[in-house]
Design an enzyme around this catalytic site. Structure first.
Site, PDB file in Angstrom:
ATOM      1  CE  LYS A  65     -13.944   6.249   1.288  1.00  0.00           C
ATOM      2  NZ  LYS A  65     -13.102   6.334   2.501  1.00  0.00           N
ATOM      3  CB  THR A  81     -10.025   5.090  -0.674  1.00  0.00           C
ATOM      4  OG1 THR A  81      -9.483   5.460   0.598  1.00  0.00           O
ATOM      5  CG2 THR A  81      -9.352   3.828  -1.160  1.00  0.00           C
ATOM      6  CE  LYS A  84      -2.032  10.887   3.279  1.00  0.00           C
ATOM      7  NZ  LYS A  84      -2.829  10.013   2.392  1.00  0.00           N
ATOM      8  CG  HIS A 143      -1.996  -0.949   1.260  1.00  0.00           C
ATOM      9  ND1 HIS A 143      -3.271  -0.677   0.812  1.00  0.00           N
ATOM     10  CD2 HIS A 143      -2.017  -2.228   1.675  1.00  0.00           C
ATOM     11  CE1 HIS A 143      -4.022  -1.745   0.966  1.00  0.00           C
ATOM     12  NE2 HIS A 143      -3.283  -2.712   1.489  1.00  0.00           N
ATOM     13  CE  LYS A 185      -6.089  14.246   0.509  1.00  0.00           C
ATOM     14  NZ  LYS A 185      -6.390  13.020  -0.206  1.00  0.00           N
ATOM     15  NE  ARG A 186      -2.987   9.965  10.203  1.00  0.00           N
ATOM     16  CZ  ARG A 186      -2.762   9.117  11.207  1.00  0.00           C
ATOM     17  NH1 ARG A 186      -3.695   8.278  11.603  1.00  0.00           N
ATOM     18  NH2 ARG A 186      -1.614   9.143  11.835  1.00  0.00           N
TER      19      ARG A 186
END
Ligand code: NBG
Length: 873
Positions: free
Chosen positions: A722, A718, A614, A417, A608-609
């Site tokens: 959504k 993910t 990111k 992952h 998100k984290r």
């Protein structure tokens, strides 16, 4: 008529159940695949012929009627919870409601198990994951079993608003983020496909911490999700699974004259099983999620106790129970803690033992294992299962090494992952030797044989052999779990097309050259049950009204909406759905956090984290630029699209830069929201403790989805799926599953920006200098200078100097290099949003073209490419 007898061993004529009671277990449960649940437990049943018709009858759930539900609910409230309705608290009522719903599930669960037991033995999937980020259970269970209306009316008939009880549920946060939530989506889909499967994990007493902000800084609070009971868990304390640790190994000569090794453990704990039910959607199937809790062994206690040290005995008890005490709050950045390795081995050992002794029939021949099970390793966390199965086959079942290895290699498949090298787990050999000496021996031997093969395949290429070795020598002698997983698995998969390609080309390149066929891709997915049907009832209603029923378990059907993207009436309704969802999130945030969202804004969401790759910092620079444009008078406020930016993000408690970023976002939000010059144009909200429950309310309200990671770093994402499925447009880089989203929705319905992965690699090879971008881009310089000046931190420059310093001299994830392109893309977003008709068309096409991202499709891909099991779908 059903033959699901309460007394399955007795050769009895089935008893006809009462007409109104017959439906629940039988109606839709007719087509269930074999094995699973509690199949093959070796109970004896009644010792003499039951005479009661009820005892001879099938397992019957309470009737699917309001009256039946009320009766079952009051029974739980009165005799389970031990209170009368008149003096019951909302907690009492919630617990009784949950247990009532559970009893409906339980009937189906028993029936699923019975049908599997009754059919031919079939290969199953054992999903091994250290994390399951489940979210609340009540709604999902009600909708899977079609009990929503019955339960609502039943509560009403008891004078209770079911909404009040819904709010009582504390979500089990047994995961950090994407990886754990993915596991939860996958088990939902496996049940919906009727796939013979069982999921295993850890029942952490404390899940992911509850995030609070104190003076803008993250403060972690324990997540005591069990404090008011665990109505969804079914404990089986009587079925103890012993798990050993420590000690040493010794050589001995077996009866056959062969020299062997055996493990003499130093200490042990007990695993207690807790079953959680995983209902399929409208198909009567209920699968099992089995979570393990650690408890001290009695022998262990007694030993110290006898030495007369009572306090020490109690301490030892706590020590053993620590194993399942808390989820490590690290997402993609493992800290290599000893307790973490204990957790991993603990749950894996319990699960394999459980499968072999409880799920397989007595006397089962382990040589047939590959025909009966494939264990999917969710990242490297459960990889110690590979040497554990070897140990069981060689040491406990006396198989020859080669035969055992031949079997073991067929029983595992590995999902990677990540692409961050620091996220690939390695365990120091010294720690392994101390905690799992026999496993270390086995790993050495696996490695030895593997290296022999390599030297044969690549004569003289010692560098390659060293690169591929399961044991690393530097900086510390350690076990590379990703290498062990790759060597011991039938298949290795990445989680999005780009990620799988980069796995082959970069992270595991040597392995993909050696075994090209071992590598495959399965793009992630999300469950439409939770992330559309449950979270977005307004959109669900509109879709069903437009294309009819059935799409919730056949998401490709969303394509039928494409034709409506040009229909002004449909667009109008679609906008009304968005507006209603915005109202809903406004209420939620007002109640939950006292945040007053302004109305009529574009809702721009980044959840998100918190991680540097990111690039929440890039989003922050954008906000500062928008703010700066407004306060400097550079733009006319009337010409600016009013925008509310919502963040949600937890930082790993030990991740300094991530926590600094949280502080800065909060500081910026405070300053921006208090500045009258930007009122009505720009607002920033950062509700604390982003979790599944909040996601379900926030995502359906979003207009713009921020997916802005540095290309080549986000394995899949993910959340991005959504948002698209709920009609938000994506602004994103060419990274992870964004690539596939863009391909499906079309370039014109996606705001792409930034370098792609090869461009990133090239820039890094050239030598990246963030200062150059700062010097040459006036907008960027102004934004960074404004932050550095202390404008957002009450004049305190020191509070931001570390952050700014890192950005200008290091900027590991190249935020500054993509800033200009990001700004330009955001200007395109504004222009597009100004034309609401056109925006609606794009948003509708996003919904219509992303049915591919159902986790049902992901599961089918795993079945076709990796597992090769049969389902009843
Ligand atoms: C995460 C990735 C995400 C991905 C999820 C689910 C880990 C180690 N990885 O990009 O960062 O969507 O896994 O596959 O948590």
């Amino acid at each position: 008529m059903t033959d699901a007898l309460n007394a399955p061993l007795a050769p009895l004529a089935p008893v006809e159940p009462a007409a109104d009671e017959a439906s629940a277990t039988t109606d839709e449960a007719a087509t269930v695949a074999p094995a699973g649940g509690d199949a093959y437990r070796h109970e004896t049943g009644p010792t003499s012929e039951p005479t009661s018709p009820l005892a001879r009858g099938p397992v019957i759930s309470p009737p699917h009627t309001v009256e039946g539900f009320v009766k079952a609910f009051l029974h739980e409230l009165n005799f389970g919870q031990g209170v009368p309705l008149a003096t019951s608290s909302q907690t009492d009522q919630y617990l009784a409601l949950a247990r009532t719903v559970r009893s409906y599930l339980m009937a189906r669960w028993l029936e699923t198990a019975r049908k599997r037991r009754a059919s031919q033995p079939q290969k199953m999937v054992g999903y091994l994951s250290a994390e399951y980020l489940l979210g609340r259970q009540l709604d999902n269970a009600l909708s899977a079993t079609e009990l929503r209306e019955v339960a609502t009316d039943a509560m009403k008939a008891c004078g209770i608003d079911i909404e009040d009880l819904r709010a009582q549920e504390v979500e089990p946060g047994l995961g950090n983020g994407g990886l754990g939530r993915l596991a939860a989506c996958f088990i939902d889909s496996l049940a919906t496909l009727g796939a013979p499967s069982i999921a295993y994990g850890i029942r952490y007493e404390f899940g992911i911490f509850r995030q609070t902000f104190v003076d803008g800084r993250q403060v972690e609070q324990p997540d005591a999700w069990l404090s008011s009971g665990d109505p969804w868990g079914v404990p089986h304390p009587e079925l103890e699974v012993p798990v050993n640790f420590g000690g040493h190994t010794e050589r001995y000569v077996g009866e056959d004259g062969r020299e062997r090794s055996r493990w003499v453990p130093g200490w042990g704990v007990i695993g207690l099983r807790y079953n959680y039910m995983v209902p399929g959607y409208h198909n009567g199937v209920v699968n099992t999620l089995r979570l393990w809790r650690a408890r001290a062994t009695n022998a262990f206690d007694l030993h110290i106790f006898n030495a007369g040290d009572y306090a020490e005995a109690v301490r030892a008890q706590t020590f053993a129970e620590n194993i399942s005490k808390v989820l490590y709050p690290e997402d993609s950045t493992p800290q290599g803690k000893e307790l973490r390795l204990q957790q991993q081995y603990f749950f894996v050992a319990c699960s394999i033992k459980d499968f072999l002794t409880h799920t397989m029939p007595k006397g089962f021949d382990v040589r047939e294992l590959p025909e009966r099970i494939i264990f999917q390793l969710n990242d490297t966390h459960p990889v110690i299962a590979i040497p554990e199965l070897m140990r069981i086959l060689v040491d406990e079942h006396d198989l020859e090494w080669d035969q055992a290895w031949g079997i073991t290699k067929q029983c595992f498949a590995y999902t990677c992952h990540t692409l961050l090298p620091e996220a690939l787990e390695v365990w120091p050999v010294s720690l392994m030797e101390r905690l799992l000496p026999r496993h270390m021996e086995i790993i050495y031997r696996i490695n030895e044989e593997f290296l022999d093969d390599l030297r044969e395949a690549y004569p003289g290429d010692e560098l390659r052999v060293r690169r591929m070795s399961i044991i690393a020598d530097h900086p510390e002698r350690s076990v590379r779990m990703a290498h062990l997983a790759t060597v011991g698995s039938v298949k290795v998969n990445g989680v999005a097309a780009l990620h799988s390609q980069l796995l082959k080309d970069k992270v595991l390149n040597d392995f993909s050259e050696l075994w090209p066929d071992r590598f495959t891709n399965v793009t992630n997915g999300v469950t439409p049950r939770r992330f559309i049907r449950q979270s977005n009832p307004a959109l669900t209603g509109l879709i069903t009204e437009t294309i009819g029923k059935g799409w919730v378990s056949d998401l490709d059907r969303l394509a039928e909406l494409q034709a409506y993207s040009d229909d002004p009436e449909f667009r109008e309704k679609f906008r009304a759905v968005k507006a209603a969802n915005k109202e809903r999130i406004t209420d939620v945030l007002a109640k939950r956090d006292g945040i007053q969202l302004p109305q009529g804004h574009m809702l721009d969401v980044m959840v998100k984290r918190l991680h540097e790759y990111k690039r929440q910092s890039l989003k922050m620079l954008h906000i500062v630029t928008l703010y700066d444009r407004l306060i400097s008078g550079e733009v006319d406020p009337a010409s600016v699209t009013p925008r509310t930016v919502v963040f949600g993000a937890k930082a790993a408690p030990g991740y300094h830069m991530a926590k600094e970023t949280i502080f800065l976002i909060n500081s910026i939000a405070k300053t921006v929201n208090a500045d009258p010059r930007v009122q009505g144009r720009l607002f920033v909200a950062f509700p604390p403790n982003y979790n599944v429950t909040l996601a379900e309310k926030l995502i359906p309200a979003a207009d713009l989805s921020e997916q802005i990671s540095l290309a080549g770093k986000e394995a899949s994402g993910t959340g991005n799926m959504k948002f698209a499925l709920n009609g938000a447009l994506t602004i994103g880089t060419d990274d992870g599953a964004n690539v596939e989203i863009r391909e499906l929705v079309g370039d014109e319905n996606f705001f792409l920006f930034g370098m792609d992965e090869p461009a990133v690699a090239e820039l890094q090879a050239r030598g990246y200098r963030p200062g150059d971008y700062y010097e040459s881009d006036a907008n960027l310089k102004r934004a960074i200078d404004l932050i550095a000046s202390g404008h957002f931190t009450d004049g305190n420059r020191d509070a931001v100097s570390a952050f700014v310093g890192d950005l200008l001299s290091n900027d590991r994830f190249l935020a500054l290099a993509d800033y200009a392109s990001y700004l330009e893309a955001q200007d395109r977003v504004e222009a597009a949003y100004a034309d609401q008709e056109e925006w609606s068309r794009k948003a509708i096409l996003n919904v219509a073209r992303t049915g591919f991202f159902s986790s049902d499709r992901s599961m089918r891909d795993y079945i076709d490419r990796i597992w090769h099991i049969k389902t009843n779908a």
